[in-house]
Design a protein around this motif. Structure first.
Motif, PDB file in Angstrom:
ATOM      1  N   GLU A   1       0.829  -1.209   0.000  1.00 37.77           N
ATOM      2  CA  GLU A   1       0.000   0.000   0.000  1.00 37.77           C
ATOM      3  C   GLU A   1       0.864   1.260   0.000  1.00 37.77           C
ATOM      4  OE1 GLU A   1      -3.077   0.020  -0.520  1.00 37.77           O
ATOM      5  OE2 GLU A   1      -3.493  -2.118  -0.273  1.00 37.77           O
ATOM      6  N   ASP A   2       2.140   1.104   0.333  1.00 35.92           N
ATOM      7  CA  ASP A   2       3.029   2.262   0.412  1.00 35.92           C
ATOM      8  C   ASP A   2       3.851   2.482  -0.854  1.00 35.92           C
ATOM      9  OD1 ASP A   2       2.237   2.811   3.042  1.00 35.92           O
ATOM     10  OD2 ASP A   2       3.681   1.351   3.834  1.00 35.92           O
ATOM     11  N   THR A   3       3.782   1.541  -1.810  1.00 39.76           N
ATOM     12  CA  THR A   3       4.657   1.662  -2.978  1.00 39.76           C
ATOM     13  C   THR A   3       4.018   2.385  -4.156  1.00 39.76           C
ATOM     14  OG1 THR A   3       4.009  -0.580  -3.659  1.00 39.76           O
ATOM     15  CG2 THR A   3       6.084  -0.347  -2.452  1.00 39.76           C
TER      16      THR A   3
END
Length: 229
Positions: A124-126
């Motif tokens: 979800e952070d990439t």
């Protein structure tokens, strides 16, 4: 490349135009910092701006505001907004892939390293990384400095080496098998890029879990299962 905003044209000339008296600055802000520290501060501030708005939508005033410095400070340290944004993209790309490499290197096997690589590529952070990644390649098509393109070539060569090295290790350890490592490497990188683009555009919708599943399926299909699996 054409400047993005009128204020980006002739940044050096802009400094001459700043004739109005400056407002009082807090003591903490008046503390002089080494040039490299101040440059890094400005470049770091530009990273989220590019990720959120895109390279072409960020101007020198945006960067100055995000860094908490004056436009004059920015123009003192950089010759153009393009220079700032280029350094910001390279910084973020190199930081991301250094972390990726370190995680894969800690794997106890090549097969595990490939799995870790897949998991790290899609989280979800990439999404921010992938936005920067596509901006990075798009900018390279028109960048005036040949060194920028050479840096892109080195980055992609390094990325291919990492994929190939993990696959080669998995085969040597008997976990996977393949007769075409070079082909696998090219197709893995291409599929990762394609899934990332679909993930960002959501046309059709693609979850992080599904992106990982597609890459894992590709690995198993391309490399198969070794006799030791």
């Amino acid at each position: 490349m054409a400047p993005h905003h009128p204020e980006d044209v002739g940044m050096k000339a802009e400094k001459k135009a700043e004739k109005s008296p400056r407002r009082a600055v807090a003591a903490a802000d008046r503390t002089r910092q080494p040039t490299e520290v101040r440059r890094r501060l400005i470049v770091e501030a530009a990273v989220p701006l590019i990720a959120e708005r895109g390279y072409a939508s960020v101007g020198v005033r945006d960067v100055a505001a995000a860094a908490g410095v004056s436009v004059g400070t920015v123009t003192y340290h950089f010759g153009s907004v393009q220079e700032i944004l280029s350094e910001a993209m390279v910084l973020q790309i190199e930081r991301y892939y250094t972390g990726l490499s370190e995680a894969a290197d800690r794997a106890t096997s090549g097969a595990e390293g490939l799995r870790l690589l897949v998991d790290a590529l899609f989280t979800e952070d990439t999404d921010r990384h992938w936005r920067m990644w596509f901006e990075y390649w798009n900018v390279g098509e028109h960048h005036p400095d040949p060194a920028f393109a050479r840096g892109q070539d080195r980055r992609y060569e390094s990325w291919h080496r990492q994929i190939r090295t993990l696959a080669e290790r998995a085969i040597a350890e008997g976990d996977l098998t393949s007769a075409d490592l070079d082909g696998f490497t090219v197709r893995f990188a291409a599929l990762a890029d394609g899934l990332a683009l679909q993930r960002l555009r959501q046309t059709p919708p693609l979850t992080v879990e599904d992106a990982r599943r597609h890459l894992r399926h590709f690995i198993e299909t391309e490399l198969g299962r070794g006799p030791g699996s």
